[in-house]
Enzyme design. Sequence first.
Site, PDB file in Angstrom:
ATOM      1  N   HIS A   1      -2.109  -2.871  -6.383  1.00 21.66           N
ATOM      2  CA  HIS A   1      -2.591  -2.489  -5.063  1.00 21.66           C
ATOM      3  C   HIS A   1      -4.093  -2.717  -5.003  1.00 21.66           C
ATOM      4  O   HIS A   1      -4.864  -1.932  -5.545  1.00 21.66           O
ATOM      5  CB  HIS A   1      -2.240  -1.017  -4.802  1.00 21.66           C
ATOM      6  CG  HIS A   1      -2.715  -0.538  -3.461  1.00 21.66           C
ATOM      7  ND1 HIS A   1      -3.125   0.754  -3.249  1.00 21.66           N
ATOM      8  CD2 HIS A   1      -2.889  -1.186  -2.285  1.00 21.66           C
ATOM      9  CE1 HIS A   1      -3.512   0.890  -1.986  1.00 21.66           C
ATOM     10  NE2 HIS A   1      -3.377  -0.284  -1.385  1.00 21.66           N
TER      11      HIS A   1
ATOM     12  N   ASN B   1      -4.348   6.360  -1.466  1.00 23.72           N
ATOM     13  CA  ASN B   1      -3.975   6.497  -0.055  1.00 23.72           C
ATOM     14  C   ASN B   1      -3.264   7.822   0.219  1.00 23.72           C
ATOM     15  O   ASN B   1      -3.367   8.369   1.312  1.00 23.72           O
ATOM     16  CB  ASN B   1      -3.104   5.327   0.397  1.00 23.72           C
ATOM     17  CG  ASN B   1      -3.946   4.073   0.652  1.00 23.72           C
ATOM     18  OD1 ASN B   1      -5.180   4.161   0.674  1.00 23.72           O
ATOM     19  ND2 ASN B   1      -3.302   2.943   0.809  1.00 23.72           N
TER      20      ASN B   1
ATOM     21  N   SER C   1       0.829  -1.209   0.000  1.00 22.17           N
ATOM     22  CA  SER C   1       0.000   0.000   0.000  1.00 22.17           C
ATOM     23  C   SER C   1       0.861   1.254   0.000  1.00 22.17           C
ATOM     24  O   SER C   1       0.390   2.325  -0.365  1.00 22.17           O
ATOM     25  CB  SER C   1      -0.861   0.031   1.267  1.00 22.17           C
ATOM     26  OG  SER C   1      -1.587  -1.134   1.364  1.00 22.17           O
TER      27      SER C   1
ATOM     28  N   GLU D   1      -5.045  -0.334  -8.025  1.00 22.60           N
ATOM     29  CA  GLU D   1      -4.058   0.645  -8.501  1.00 22.60           C
ATOM     30  C   GLU D   1      -2.895  -0.154  -9.090  1.00 22.60           C
ATOM     31  O   GLU D   1      -2.280  -0.957  -8.387  1.00 22.60           O
ATOM     32  CB  GLU D   1      -3.558   1.512  -7.350  1.00 22.60           C
ATOM     33  CG  GLU D   1      -4.516   2.618  -6.952  1.00 22.60           C
ATOM     34  CD  GLU D   1      -3.949   3.492  -5.844  1.00 22.60           C
ATOM     35  OE1 GLU D   1      -3.390   2.952  -4.896  1.00 22.60           O
ATOM     36  OE2 GLU D   1      -4.068   4.733  -5.944  1.00 22.60           O
TER      37      GLU D   1
END
Length: 694
Positions: free
Chosen positions: A441, A491, A420, A453
């Site tokens: 991801h 994120n 992440s 992702e």
Amino acid sequence: MSLSNTVTLTQQDNIGFIEVYNAPVNALSQSVRAGILAGIEWANSRADIDAIVIGCKGSTFIAGADIKEFGQPPIAPSLPTVLSAIRNSKKPVTAALHGTVLGGGFELALSCHYRIAMIGTNVGLPEVKLGLIPGAGGTQLLPRYIGLENALSMITSGNMASTDTMPDLVDMQIDEGTSGLKNAEKPEHAPIVNRAAISFAAGTASDPFLPPQHRRVPPSIKDVSFDEWRSKLAKKAKGQFAPQRAIDAIEAATLRPFDEAIKLERRFFLACRDSEQSASMRYAFFAEKQSAAAYKPSTISSNISSISVIGAGTMGIGIAIAFIDAGFNVTLVDTTEEQCSLGLKKIREHYEKMHEKGRISIAEKQQALSLMSSTYDYGKLADIDLVVEAAFEKMSVKKMIFSSLDAVCKPSTIFATNTSYLDINDIASSTTRPELVIGMHFFSPANIMKLVEVVKAKSTSEDAVNAVMNIAKQLRKVPVCVGVGFGFVGNRMYAAYGREANMLLLEGASPEQIDSAMEAWGMAMGPLTVNDMSGIDIAYKARREYPPIYNDPAYFRAADVMVEHGRLGRKTGAGFYRYENGKRLADPTTLTLVAAEAQKLGIEARQISDEDIQKRLVLALVNEGANLLEKGIARNVEDIDAIWLNGYGFPRFRGGPMYYAKSVGTKLIIENISYFHLSENKPWWEPSAYLNKM
Ligand code: T1G
């Protein structure tokens, strides 16, 4: 004969067969509408035609209005005109259905007198997912076939259903007779169902002509409480306009004659179509399509069939299930035989539960279980095409795994990591195949969440990116290609969003106020509830694994204080909230701990409005997104919006954070961000240079 550049008509004995071919989904573009209307009128003018069939070539019957035509001036004939001609045809019209019959395509089928369907055909009225309602009779016809309750459920959810479960709708089902064959061997459904419909229609020509469905007895208002549906949807589809209009239109079917009620439906449809919410949701549909469209299938992607998932933890299991659901062979890898068998057990339990719930057949369950295996011996992975690592979030662990894999896997194996936060450039440089190292991801639960992702490291080759983007599409995911950076795109923006939630806690807002303000704005769940669910310690550790983005003493101090007091969230019974028997409760201890920290930081509590909270968190997202565009870590605003719609529960009726900013007007956005830059006096409120380019 050709009726338009997408519709032909052939006469087979006394049957007029109208065939549509408008790749890729036979959308009801103007030429399709004009061709079908011409075919109905021609067939009705011919004495030697007794019945009519409408069918399609290609993978599906008509999948709806041509969304590309929305926002453009309407061109005749309108769909209601075409469907009215079908309903009032003097000769019975039969629809030959296969694939995914959606929106206007389903309304056309409902307007026909008969329907023949391939087994497994899906039908639906997904208009609400575009901020619309069925605009060509769907809210009036569907209740007359499947009843009010089922029609309300189908239309307000926009979900598809199989015609196998709707006997009242289909006059004959066609079994392709090839069950058990692999997809590649299955014959085209179109010619099979079109042929069957033509022979069925020959029978209707002699039968006494059944009254078209719209003259069926309308459903009775006693059958359902529309107000109950209104309040249920006010919660479920918070702030959304279209589902409420759909209920109004369906209620009209019980109160007014068909010809009157259908006019009311059209008025509601046009109101929805011209709404900002629908413009946002249509934008969202195409933003998600474009995110992967630019990545053409590569030579590598066509040769990927065997997958290995490293790590039998929650993410690893979810990723393995996502690949198995898409028909891939998956080898689950962990460090010991016991861990491996535990992982296989969890996957088995998942499919057993799916079967118990009736979501999959016994054959599908067995097929899925036949695709999974496990090993703790890396030597068994020599021939694997794609490895997805989902092990412990620590750079040293990942480097050890990839250097071991490097020594055993064939040279063409692609190495993907599900990290992440960690730097994939660093991981790539620890292998002898940096051009084949990439990020995949996933978002938890990995077999449910649509977003992946795909992180392109500096060394990752274009071919590897194309391969992984196309594999993710085969998983029915929304893949978005992003660059390397702390938290990549989603994120990274989420950190800005959470940062403001933390700052507002220190400034005197409560967790409940922040969460309810954001949920009222349309977010699926408030940020602090999400933090408690996933564990406040995850981001806490990530902030320490990575060099700090900001050295501000107040940065995430509210969350840090929770972790420092062992309040990690739901998993420890308390975080920003406390939890009793699974119930989330406000906790005065949180306010006490945060207030003490604020005092240490010299931050004074003040009254904060919900609007202030919404502006701070949403504009933090927009500014961070603009920064990522400026840095080239995000490719375009559509990619960012596709990420936020599919990974973080951003309200679709607002299009996505960047679309929302553009709809508000970037001038006003820059003014607000500049105001926060002054009032908060924090470096992160520096307005991004990219905002002026949006
Ligand atoms: N109009 C135009 N293009 C469409 C389209 C549509 N309705 N649906 C799909 N496409 C394009 C899509 O952009 C992509 O293009 C390609 O087809 C393949 O799509 C009057 C007003 C049908 C289940 O909402 O749900 O009818 O990228 O990758 O995964 O009351 O597409 O290749 O150039 O998604 O196999 C209602 C939306 C309209 C259907 C196929 N209908 N589409 O999924 O392929 S409103 C919908 C889908 C309406 C009436 C109202 C899916 C699919 P490109 P894809 P797929």
